[in-house]
Design an enzyme around this catalytic site. Structure first.
Site, short mmCIF file in Angstrom:
data_model
loop_
_atom_site.label_atom_id
_atom_site.label_comp_id
_atom_site.label_asym_id
_atom_site.label_seq_id
_atom_site.Cartn_x
_atom_site.Cartn_y
_atom_site.Cartn_z
N TRP A 109 0.84 -1.17 -0.55
CA TRP A 109 0.15 -0.50 0.20
C TRP A 109 0.84 0.90 -0.12
CZ3 TRP A 109 -4.27 -0.86 -2.26
CH2 TRP A 109 -5.28 -1.52 -1.61
N LYS A 122 -12.44 -1.98 6.72
CA LYS A 122 -11.66 -2.80 7.62
C LYS A 122 -12.33 -2.79 9.03
CE LYS A 122 -9.61 -2.96 4.00
NZ LYS A 122 -8.53 -2.49 2.82
N ASP A 154 -1.38 6.54 6.16
CA ASP A 154 -3.24 5.89 5.02
C ASP A 154 -2.87 4.52 6.69
OD1 ASP A 154 -5.10 3.80 4.22
OD2 ASP A 154 -3.38 3.55 2.78
C1 LIG Z 1 -7.71 -1.61 2.07
C2 LIG Z 1 -6.75 -0.50 1.47
C3 LIG Z 1 -6.37 0.46 0.43
C4 LIG Z 1 -7.50 0.64 -0.60
O1 LIG Z 1 -8.70 0.83 0.02
P1 LIG Z 1 -9.51 1.52 -0.96
O2 LIG Z 1 -10.48 1.68 -0.31
O3 LIG Z 1 -10.40 0.13 -1.68
O4 LIG Z 1 -9.44 2.07 -1.76
C5 LIG Z 1 -5.97 1.25 1.29
N1 LIG Z 1 -4.72 1.50 2.02
C6 LIG Z 1 -4.41 0.07 3.12
C7 LIG Z 1 -2.97 0.31 4.15
C8 LIG Z 1 -5.69 -0.64 3.12
O5 LIG Z 1 -5.60 -1.82 3.78
#
Ligand SMILES: *Cc1c(COP(=O)(O)O)cnc(C)c1O
Length: 372
Positions: free
Chosen positions: A115, A208, A184
């Site tokens: 990510w 999540k 993030d």
């Molecule tokens: C799941 C995830 C994403 C992607 O998220 P979307 O909402 O599908 O764009 C980005 N960064 C992390 C750390 C994730 O766990």
């Protein structure tokens, strides 16, 4: 175990199984039951929440309530804006540079895995990105020592991913840097207490620990608003979202309603400190089982093993297919590792109870006995 996994309720409905999905992830059963009860008619209004105007006092009230509850859970200081957006964390990969720095400005990124790399690739379209350090050489199984980071004093911000959902690598301390920290937190936010004041911007896709897919959360220091480029699309502009109470256009009202129920559920359960205790115990149960066996292994350095996402491999990868098939038959769902790393991954988000982890560990032990 197969029998309990396939147990049926007296109503004849299939029982809910153990869901280790990395995302969209398990939601608390109590939240889904409330949503079921509210489905056709919300609070005696004669229509469902989904069918109401987003300008109605009902919907505005739920969204304001969600924000207040989230502020209490995370102890968010008043000088931070809370924004409910759409487009997932992936849209924020672009929104971050577009909101924070002019074209070609220097921005720093730490690379700890999948990510991080996605955020870096997107930011490169909008700014002068420098990767301050990378754990690629260890195949993303640790965090580069802070002393090795090549940070720039004039960087607009430093971006990192506090929990790499695929690699299963988590930070347990915020990095010390002299520029605004942008994180993030898609797969770690709300899993434990957090000092929001350490950050410039926190963002997360909801699917999540927050609610269903379709909602994105941004928590931004108000000092960092008002800096968006004039070319930043209105829908990505945090200041426009903030000025419009996250209702510049039609927000995902049903996802917001579910997130509000999740926040209430967390608060009723004792908040994030209580959640952290539960989550540490769950992760401890699984890591101990893995470490006590020669049959299973986790490659991540012990000090940065994720509480939320636990990747593990079998000593004999030839057994992977059978493991997944039998696990599934035993009611243990979504254990396949990400296609980029293979093996298995158990995601232990807030709505996954200790009982699910205990069932997984019992299955793993039984499988090992039968196969070794
Ligand atoms: C799941 C995830 C994403 C992607 O998220 P979307 O909402 O599908 O764009 C980005 N960064 C992390 C750390 C994730 O766990």
């Amino acid at each position: 175990m197969a029998a309990s996994g396939q147990a049926r309720h007296a109503s004849g409905l299939m029982a809910r199984l153990h869901n280790f999905c990395a995302g969209p992830a398990a939601l608390p059963a109590a939240v889904l039951e409330q949503a079921r009860d509210d489905m056709l008619e919300w609070h005696g209004r004669g229509l469902s929440f989904m069918e109401m105007s987003h300008r109605s006092p009902e919907v505005v009230g739920v969204v304001e309530g969600a924000e207040s509850c989230l502020r209490r859970l995370l102890d968010i200081p008043d000088d931070y804006a809370v924004l409910f957006l759409q487009g997932g964390a992936s849209t924020q990969f672009a929104a971050v540079p577009l909101n924070l720095v002019p074209p070609h400005a220097p921005v720093d990124y730490l690379d700890t895995g999948h990510w991080s790399l996605k955020a870096i690739a997107e930011a490169q379209r909008f700014a002068d990105v420098q990767v301050v350090a990378s754990s690629a050489a260890s195949r993303y199984t640790d965090i580069p020592a802070r002393s090795t980071w090549r940070c720039r004093d004039n960087a607009g911000y430093l971006h990192y991913c506090p929990n790499e959902t695929i690699g299963g690598v988590e930070f347990f301390a915020e990095p010390e840097v002299d520029v605004p920290l942008v994180a993030d937190m898609s797969s770690t936010l709300l899993s434990r207490s957090l000092d929001v004041s350490r950050f410039g911007v926190i963002y997360a896709g909801a699917q999540k620990n927050i609610g269903p897919a379709g909602l994105t959360l941004v928590i931004a220091h108000r000092e960092l608003l008002g800096r968006a480029r004039h070319t930043c699309p209105s829908m990505l502009d945090w200041t426009i979202a903030s000025d419009n109470g996250s209702m510049y256009n039609t927000p995902p009202t049903f996802a917001l309603y579910l997130a509000a129920l999740v926040f209430d559920w967390l608060e009723a359960g004792g908040g994030l400190a209580a959640m952290e205790t539960v989550n540490r115990r769950k992760a401890g149960t699984l890591y101990t089982a893995i470490d006590n066996s020669a049959f299973y292994s986790n490659p991540v350095a012990p000090e940065c093993r994720s509480l939320m996402n636990v990747p593990f491999v079998l000593a004999d990868a030839g057994l992977d297919g059978r493991f997944l098939e039998e696990a599934s038959a035993a009611g243990l769902l979504n254990l396949k590792g990400h296609r980029s790393v293979g093996g298995m991954r158990a995601s232990l988000y807030n709505a996954v109870p200790q009982a699910s982890v205990d069932a997984l560990v019992a299955f793993m032990h039984d499988f090992e006995q039968r196969c070794s």
